[in-house]
Design a protein around this motif. Structure first.
Motif, PDB file in Angstrom:
ATOM      1  N   ASP A  51       0.798  -1.223   0.000  1.00  0.00           N
ATOM      2  CA  ASP A  51       0.000   0.000   0.000  1.00  0.00           C
ATOM      3  C   ASP A  51       0.832   1.274   0.000  1.00  0.00           C
ATOM      4  O   ASP A  51       0.401   2.299  -0.536  1.00  0.00           O
ATOM      5  CB  ASP A  51      -0.974  -0.009   1.179  1.00  0.00           C
ATOM      6  CG  ASP A  51      -2.178  -0.901   0.933  1.00  0.00           C
ATOM      7  OD1 ASP A  51      -2.439  -1.208  -0.244  1.00  0.00           O
ATOM      8  OD2 ASP A  51      -2.846  -1.284   1.898  1.00  0.00           O
ATOM      9  N   GLN A  52       2.011   1.252   0.602  1.00  0.00           N
ATOM     10  CA  GLN A  52       2.858   2.445   0.549  1.00  0.00           C
ATOM     11  C   GLN A  52       3.132   2.839  -0.904  1.00  0.00           C
ATOM     12  O   GLN A  52       3.118   4.027  -1.257  1.00  0.00           O
ATOM     13  CB  GLN A  52       4.175   2.187   1.282  1.00  0.00           C
ATOM     14  CG  GLN A  52       4.955   1.006   0.717  1.00  0.00           C
ATOM     15  CD  GLN A  52       6.305   0.808   1.372  1.00  0.00           C
ATOM     16  OE1 GLN A  52       6.900   1.756   1.870  1.00  0.00           O
ATOM     17  NE2 GLN A  52       6.802  -0.417   1.345  1.00  0.00           N
ATOM     18  N   VAL A  53       3.347   1.839  -1.751  1.00  0.00           N
ATOM     19  CA  VAL A  53       3.610   2.101  -3.170  1.00  0.00           C
ATOM     20  C   VAL A  53       2.343   2.578  -3.863  1.00  0.00           C
ATOM     21  O   VAL A  53       2.359   3.540  -4.642  1.00  0.00           O
ATOM     22  CB  VAL A  53       4.170   0.841  -3.856  1.00  0.00           C
ATOM     23  CG1 VAL A  53       4.439   1.110  -5.336  1.00  0.00           C
ATOM     24  CG2 VAL A  53       5.430   0.356  -3.154  1.00  0.00           C
ATOM     25  N   ARG A  54       1.233   1.911  -3.583  1.00  0.00           N
ATOM     26  CA  ARG A  54      -0.024   2.276  -4.239  1.00  0.00           C
ATOM     27  C   ARG A  54      -0.413   3.720  -3.939  1.00  0.00           C
ATOM     28  O   ARG A  54      -0.818   4.464  -4.840  1.00  0.00           O
ATOM     29  CB  ARG A  54      -1.125   1.321  -3.796  1.00  0.00           C
ATOM     30  CG  ARG A  54      -0.946  -0.097  -4.309  1.00  0.00           C
ATOM     31  CD  ARG A  54      -1.902  -1.046  -3.639  1.00  0.00           C
ATOM     32  NE  ARG A  54      -1.751  -2.416  -4.128  1.00  0.00           N
ATOM     33  CZ  ARG A  54      -2.105  -3.498  -3.449  1.00  0.00           C
ATOM     34  NH1 ARG A  54      -2.633  -3.371  -2.239  1.00  0.00           N
ATOM     35  NH2 ARG A  54      -1.930  -4.699  -3.961  1.00  0.00           N
ATOM     36  N   PHE A  55      -0.309   4.101  -2.670  1.00  0.00           N
ATOM     37  CA  PHE A  55      -0.660   5.471  -2.311  1.00  0.00           C
ATOM     38  C   PHE A  55       0.287   6.472  -2.975  1.00  0.00           C
ATOM     39  O   PHE A  55      -0.150   7.463  -3.562  1.00  0.00           O
ATOM     40  CB  PHE A  55      -0.619   5.654  -0.787  1.00  0.00           C
ATOM     41  CG  PHE A  55      -1.879   5.214  -0.093  1.00  0.00           C
ATOM     42  CD1 PHE A  55      -3.068   5.891  -0.297  1.00  0.00           C
ATOM     43  CD2 PHE A  55      -1.883   4.123   0.762  1.00  0.00           C
ATOM     44  CE1 PHE A  55      -4.243   5.500   0.343  1.00  0.00           C
ATOM     45  CE2 PHE A  55      -3.045   3.716   1.405  1.00  0.00           C
ATOM     46  CZ  PHE A  55      -4.227   4.401   1.195  1.00  0.00           C
ATOM     47  N   GLU A  56       1.566   6.219  -2.894  1.00  0.00           N
ATOM     48  CA  GLU A  56       2.524   7.223  -3.345  1.00  0.00           C
ATOM     49  C   GLU A  56       2.610   7.307  -4.863  1.00  0.00           C
ATOM     50  O   GLU A  56       2.765   8.402  -5.418  1.00  0.00           O
ATOM     51  CB  GLU A  56       3.880   6.946  -2.690  1.00  0.00           C
ATOM     52  CG  GLU A  56       3.804   7.170  -1.187  1.00  0.00           C
ATOM     53  CD  GLU A  56       5.073   6.834  -0.429  1.00  0.00           C
ATOM     54  OE1 GLU A  56       6.142   6.719  -1.068  1.00  0.00           O
ATOM     55  OE2 GLU A  56       4.995   6.685   0.802  1.00  0.00           O
ATOM     56  N   VAL A  57       2.479   6.182  -5.543  1.00  0.00           N
ATOM     57  CA  VAL A  57       2.457   6.220  -7.009  1.00  0.00           C
ATOM     58  C   VAL A  57       1.183   6.904  -7.493  1.00  0.00           C
ATOM     59  O   VAL A  57       1.212   7.723  -8.424  1.00  0.00           O
ATOM     60  CB  VAL A  57       2.581   4.798  -7.588  1.00  0.00           C
ATOM     61  CG1 VAL A  57       2.282   4.798  -9.087  1.00  0.00           C
ATOM     62  CG2 VAL A  57       3.969   4.237  -7.339  1.00  0.00           C
ATOM     63  N   GLY A  58       0.055   6.601  -6.842  1.00  0.00           N
ATOM     64  CA  GLY A  58      -1.205   7.228  -7.233  1.00  0.00           C
ATOM     65  C   GLY A  58      -1.194   8.728  -7.010  1.00  0.00           C
ATOM     66  O   GLY A  58      -1.616   9.507  -7.875  1.00  0.00           O
ATOM     67  N   ILE A  59      -0.702   9.152  -5.856  1.00  0.00           N
ATOM     68  CA  ILE A  59      -0.622  10.586  -5.567  1.00  0.00           C
ATOM     69  C   ILE A  59       0.335  11.270  -6.544  1.00  0.00           C
ATOM     70  O   ILE A  59       0.060  12.358  -7.051  1.00  0.00           O
ATOM     71  CB  ILE A  59      -0.188  10.805  -4.105  1.00  0.00           C
ATOM     72  CG1 ILE A  59      -1.310  10.359  -3.152  1.00  0.00           C
ATOM     73  CG2 ILE A  59       0.172  12.274  -3.854  1.00  0.00           C
ATOM     74  CD1 ILE A  59      -0.874  10.160  -1.726  1.00  0.00           C
TER      75      ILE A  59
END
Length: 350
Positions: free
Chosen positions: A124-132
């Motif tokens: 999720d750290q990747v999902r949030f930061e890539v999405g943002i």
């Protein structure tokens, strides 16, 4: 106006403590954002007030259940998307809608930073930061648990010292993430893959071994969209919710998988997604009946790649958008009725 941080807020210990922790570490005001994607639990107004009581200068709550169902779960259904051929992207699908609301809140409240409660070892750290980064590359991302070494013991100590209105003793033995599309469970004893899940792990589904009369349901699709159950019109959200109940009563949608995480490790995960798996079973059979041979053959690779992109946090990527165009074309002829029999943990086309 003071500098601000928008925090993805759940109402639990970690994100409640993160409000004050971030303020101390950065000197910025914190705006808490809670997004309802059908996870149930506490009322959002209660969660909003807790955020304010923990020191947030603003608390933004969004009922995104219809949006999540229509704009995120429905594309996954029309793709028949299953990561590793098994997992219906329960957690991965909810992250881009939460990201969208975090970015909107950052713009609304003049924030230059977005914070989340993820650790340094999960997806999720990747999902949030890539999405943002895709939607708002000017925003900075921080994760207090990962970046400021905010361990659980330190969080409890902080909550007690600051007298925060949060129960520091209440701790489930399971790590759970859930929404209307399904439920994900991790826990210590399940990390040993020799240990089978116990019934206490499950919430959306009943024991499939319990003897029950079969439940027969007819699902009507229009261009790949479920529009009726047993002849009664439904929205996408209603279709998922009703099938969660009906398929869940028969133990449909239990999944036990050793999953390839995008951060490069393997993780044992237990999921339950009764409505999602029943809908995918029906939709995939209708695709088989209605779609021309070459289109249907090509769809296999598209499904796999689409699922991988979403799992990896690339919802907003150009390739994902391009594949969406193919999926729209694929579903043009996918209209009709499918009869499913729900019994003994299975959703079978009859």
């Amino acid at each position: 106006m003071s500098q601000r941080v928008v925090l993805a807020y759940s109402g639990g210990l970690d994100t409640s403590v993160a409000i004050g922790w971030i303020a101390q570490e950065t000197g910025k005001e914190v705006v808490a954002v809670a997004v309802d994607v059908g996870q149930g639990g506490e009322d959002l107004d209660v969660i909003r007030q807790r955020a304010l009581d923990c020191g947030a200068v603003e608390a933004y709550v969004a009922d995104a259940r219809e949006e999540f169902a229509d704009e995120y779960c429905l594309p996954a259904l029309r793709t028949d998307a299953l990561y590793m051929g098994i997992y219906p992207l329960v957690s991965a699908l909810s992250r881009p809608v939460i990201v969208k609301h975090l970015v909107a809140a950052a713009r609304l409240h003049g924030a230059d930073t977005v914070a989340h409660g993820c650790t340094g070892k999960g997806n999720d750290q990747v999902r949030f930061e890539v999405g943002i980064g895709a939607l708002a590359p000017d925003l900075t991302c921080i994760a207090p648990v990962r970046d400021y070494a905010m361990t659980r013991d330190k969080a409890i100590e902080f909550a007690e010292r600051e007298n925060l209105p949060i129960d520091v003793n209440k701790k489930s033995p399971y790590s759970i993430d859930q929404n209307v599309w399904g439920r994900a469970v991790e826990t210590g004893f399940l990390e040993d893959i020799w240990n089978g899940p116990i019934e206490d792990v499950y919430s959306y589904t009943q024991n499939p071994a319990d003897p029950k009369p079969a439940d027969e349901v007819v699902i009507t699709f229009d261009k790949g969209v479920p529009v009726a159950l047993d002849g009664k019109p439904v929205t996408m959200l209603e279709a998922i919710e009703q099938l969660n109940e009906r398929a869940g009563a028969h133990g449909v949608g239990r999944i036990d998988i050793v999953e390839d995480r995008l951060v490069g490790i393997k993780s044992r995960e237990v999921y339950e997604a009764p409505g999602a798996m029943a809908l995918i079973a029906a939709h995939s059979e209708l695709v088989n009946v209605t779609v021309e041979r070459d289109m249907a053959r090509f769809a296999g690779g598209v499904r796999q790649r689409w699922a991988e992109l979403v799992y990896d946090g690339l919802w907003f990527s150009p390739l994902k958008r391009a594949l969406d165009g193919y999926i729209d074309d694929l579903n043009e002829p996918v209209s009709g009725e499918i009869r499913l029999v729900l019994q003994g943990g299975r959703a079978v086309v009859s």
